[in-house]
Design a protein around this motif. Structure first.
Motif, short mmCIF file in Angstrom:
data_model
loop_
_atom_site.label_atom_id
_atom_site.label_comp_id
_atom_site.label_asym_id
_atom_site.label_seq_id
_atom_site.Cartn_x
_atom_site.Cartn_y
_atom_site.Cartn_z
N GLY A 30 -4.97 86.58 -13.74
CA GLY A 30 -6.21 86.65 -14.50
C GLY A 30 -7.32 87.35 -13.74
N GLU A 31 -7.05 87.77 -12.50
CA GLU A 31 -8.08 88.39 -11.66
C GLU A 31 -8.62 89.67 -12.27
OE1 GLU A 31 -8.41 90.41 -7.21
OE2 GLU A 31 -6.60 89.34 -7.81
N ALA A 32 -7.76 90.43 -12.97
CA ALA A 32 -8.17 91.72 -13.50
C ALA A 32 -9.30 91.61 -14.50
CB ALA A 32 -6.98 92.44 -14.14
N HIS A 33 -9.31 90.53 -15.28
CA HIS A 33 -10.29 90.40 -16.35
C HIS A 33 -11.25 89.23 -16.13
CE1 HIS A 33 -6.56 92.15 -18.37
NE2 HIS A 33 -7.33 93.15 -18.01
N GLY A 34 -11.19 88.61 -14.97
CA GLY A 34 -12.13 87.55 -14.64
C GLY A 34 -11.93 86.28 -15.42
N ARG A 35 -10.69 85.99 -15.83
CA ARG A 35 -10.43 84.75 -16.57
C ARG A 35 -9.04 84.24 -16.20
NH1 ARG A 35 -10.45 88.86 -20.57
NH2 ARG A 35 -8.39 89.31 -21.44
N PRO A 36 -8.76 82.97 -16.43
CA PRO A 36 -7.45 82.45 -16.07
C PRO A 36 -6.33 83.18 -16.80
CG PRO A 36 -8.99 80.67 -16.59
CD PRO A 36 -9.66 81.95 -16.99
N ALA A 37 -5.20 83.30 -16.14
CA ALA A 37 -4.05 83.94 -16.76
C ALA A 37 -3.56 83.12 -17.94
CB ALA A 37 -2.92 84.13 -15.74
N ARG A 38 -3.14 83.80 -19.01
CA ARG A 38 -2.63 83.12 -20.20
C ARG A 38 -1.21 82.66 -19.94
NH1 ARG A 38 -0.50 83.96 -25.33
NH2 ARG A 38 0.37 86.01 -24.84
N PRO A 39 -0.81 81.52 -20.51
CA PRO A 39 0.59 81.10 -20.37
C PRO A 39 1.52 82.14 -20.99
CG PRO A 39 -0.55 79.78 -22.03
CD PRO A 39 -1.60 80.57 -21.31
N ASN A 40 2.76 82.18 -20.53
CA ASN A 40 3.73 83.15 -21.04
C ASN A 40 3.20 84.58 -20.92
OD1 ASN A 40 5.40 81.01 -21.67
ND2 ASN A 40 4.79 80.95 -23.81
N ASN A 41 2.76 84.91 -19.72
CA ASN A 41 2.10 86.18 -19.43
C ASN A 41 3.15 87.20 -18.98
OD1 ASN A 41 0.53 88.23 -18.39
ND2 ASN A 41 -0.70 86.90 -17.07
N ILE A 42 3.23 88.37 -19.63
CA ILE A 42 4.21 89.39 -19.26
C ILE A 42 3.99 89.89 -17.83
CG2 ILE A 42 2.86 91.35 -20.09
CD1 ILE A 42 6.68 90.89 -20.40
N HIS A 43 2.81 89.62 -17.27
CA HIS A 43 2.51 90.06 -15.91
C HIS A 43 2.99 89.05 -14.86
CE1 HIS A 43 0.24 92.96 -18.12
NE2 HIS A 43 -0.56 92.03 -18.60
N ASP A 44 3.45 87.89 -15.32
CA ASP A 44 4.01 86.87 -14.42
C ASP A 44 5.47 87.21 -14.13
OD1 ASP A 44 4.15 84.05 -13.25
OD2 ASP A 44 5.70 84.00 -14.80
N ASP A 45 5.85 87.18 -12.85
CA ASP A 45 7.20 87.59 -12.46
C ASP A 45 8.28 86.79 -13.17
OD1 ASP A 45 6.37 89.62 -10.74
OD2 ASP A 45 6.25 88.29 -9.01
N ALA A 46 8.18 85.47 -13.14
CA ALA A 46 9.22 84.64 -13.72
C ALA A 46 9.34 84.85 -15.23
CB ALA A 46 8.96 83.17 -13.41
N THR A 47 8.20 84.92 -15.91
CA THR A 47 8.22 85.12 -17.37
C THR A 47 8.84 86.47 -17.71
OG1 THR A 47 6.23 83.77 -17.66
CG2 THR A 47 6.78 85.30 -19.42
N ALA A 48 8.42 87.51 -17.01
CA ALA A 48 8.93 88.85 -17.30
C ALA A 48 10.42 88.95 -17.00
CB ALA A 48 8.15 89.88 -16.49
N GLN A 49 10.85 88.38 -15.88
CA GLN A 49 12.28 88.44 -15.53
C GLN A 49 13.13 87.69 -16.53
OE1 GLN A 49 12.08 86.97 -11.53
NE2 GLN A 49 11.43 88.95 -10.67
N ASN A 50 12.60 86.60 -17.07
CA ASN A 50 13.33 85.83 -18.08
C ASN A 50 13.54 86.63 -19.36
OD1 ASN A 50 14.54 83.30 -18.97
ND2 ASN A 50 12.76 83.09 -20.32
N LEU A 51 12.69 87.64 -19.57
CA LEU A 51 12.79 88.48 -20.77
C LEU A 51 13.49 89.80 -20.48
CD1 LEU A 51 9.22 87.80 -22.17
CD2 LEU A 51 11.38 87.09 -23.22
N THR A 57 4.84 92.96 -15.16
CA THR A 57 4.55 94.37 -15.41
C THR A 57 3.08 94.72 -15.16
OG1 THR A 57 4.07 94.02 -17.75
CG2 THR A 57 6.37 94.43 -17.15
N ILE A 58 2.86 95.97 -14.79
CA ILE A 58 1.51 96.53 -14.71
C ILE A 58 1.06 96.87 -16.12
CG2 ILE A 58 0.12 98.45 -13.86
CD1 ILE A 58 0.94 96.67 -11.61
N ALA A 59 -0.11 96.44 -16.52
CA ALA A 59 -0.62 96.73 -17.86
C ALA A 59 -0.82 98.23 -18.05
CB ALA A 59 -1.94 96.00 -18.08
N GLY A 60 -0.49 98.71 -19.24
CA GLY A 60 -0.70 100.12 -19.53
C GLY A 60 -2.15 100.55 -19.36
N SER A 61 -3.08 99.66 -19.64
CA SER A 61 -4.49 99.99 -19.48
C SER A 61 -4.82 100.32 -18.03
CB SER A 61 -5.37 98.84 -19.96
OG SER A 61 -5.03 97.63 -19.31
N VAL A 62 -4.15 99.65 -17.09
CA VAL A 62 -4.38 99.93 -15.66
C VAL A 62 -3.96 101.36 -15.33
CG1 VAL A 62 -3.64 99.31 -13.33
CG2 VAL A 62 -4.19 97.52 -14.99
#
Length: 302
Positions: A30-51, A57-62
């Motif tokens: 959540g550091e990028a946008h100044g707010r807590p990370a959302r649950p089931n976040n594609i940027h979280d390693d475990a969540t992304a690997q499970n999918l 992942t790095i956000a396309g906006s970045v």
């Protein structure tokens, strides 16, 4: 007025190439946008690997933040007043993977090919960049957005083309933007983001523009829940830009198309930021996808 150097941009193999950078995956916390990370976040390693992804992942906006130095080298500073970058993301990258932004030299053309590659040549994104009046569509506006039959949708059931997205007002505080940049939150920080610019006050960087003029909570119905979403395509186009700090804007827009693929449901939508005079400063076309495997609506037996 500060000047922006493009001395790191080189023409190699028919492209103007920016320097190789290693974007950090700040969104997982959540550091990028100044707010807590959302649950089931594609940027979280475990969540992304499970999918099925290699990691968070790095956000396309970045990735958009790496293009302005190359686009200034190609089109000059007027890219921020009447330019565009229109990208479809082909392969996701993970934390600190080296990537390079590049465009074809304009040679008098108003629109050119744009792309991003990983250090080993893997295609990260492809599309177009432009400046000035266009005689052909941008990359994303050239895609046939044929809708899927409504019965194929579960997460986006009831969501239809033409529906509005949230209207709201915003202003970017120049001091807050400077703090984010000084904390290293932008891959390619320009002097114009923190000090006086050719346009008066500091201007807003592309990844922040995406967050400012994207959809609001609830714009795509109540069935998405905590399904994992990701940016699949982003186009920013300046009409009477740039977007300036410490300036009031209003954002609104509408859904363009809704559909489904074997692994995702997705929505295309357009949004626009208008100034106090009612002039459009910048518009965005975005495709958002949600992974079917992350939604209870696709659980076995449903």
């Amino acid at each position: 007025m500060t000047e922006v150097t493009t001395s790191d941009v080189r023409e190699v193999d028919g492209y103007l190439r920016g320097p190789e950078r290693t974007p950090r995956n700040r969104a997982r916390s959540g550091e990028a946008h100044g707010r807590p990370a959302r649950p089931n976040n594609i940027h979280d390693d475990a969540t992304a690997q499970n999918l099925g992804f290699r990691g968070g992942t790095i956000a396309g906006s970045v990735h958009l933040d790496q293009f302005p130095p190359v686009l200034i080298a190609a089109f000059g500073k007027r890219w921020f007043t009447e330019g565009s970058v229109s990208l479809l993301f082909r392969n996701a990258t993970v934390d600190a993977e080296p990537v390079t932004a590049m465009v074809r030299p304009p040679d008098g053309a108003s629109q050119v090919e744009a792309r991003m590659e990983r250090h080993d040549g893997m295609l990260v994104a492809e599309g177009t960049a432009s400046c000035g009046a266009l005689t052909e569509p941008t990359y994303l506006h050239g895609i046939d957005l044929r809708p899927s039959p409504p019965e194929e949708l579960r997460m986006l059931t009831g969501v239809e083309a033409g529906a509005p997205i949230s209207v709201r007002s915003f202003s970017v505080d120049s001091a807050e933007q400077r703090s984010r940049i000084e904390a290293g939150a932008i891959t390619e920080p320009l002097d114009w983001y923190v000090g006086p610019s050719p346009f008066g006050p500091p201007i807003v960087n592309p990844s922040a523009i995406v967050q400012l003029i994207r959809n609001g909570p609830g714009d795509f119905g109540r069935h998405i829940g905590d399904a994992v979403g990701l940016f699949s395509a982003i186009e920013l186009r300046f009409w009477s830009g740039p977007l300036r700090c410490d300036t009031a804007y209003e954002v609104g827009g509408e859904i363009v198309a809704v559909g489904a693929s074997p692994k995702t449901e997705y929505v295309w939508y357009d949004s626009r930021a208008t100034d106090a005079n009612g002039d459009v400063a910048v518009s965005m076309r975005m495709q958002l996808r949600w992974m079917k495997a992350s939604s209870p609506l696709y659980a076995e037996g449903r």
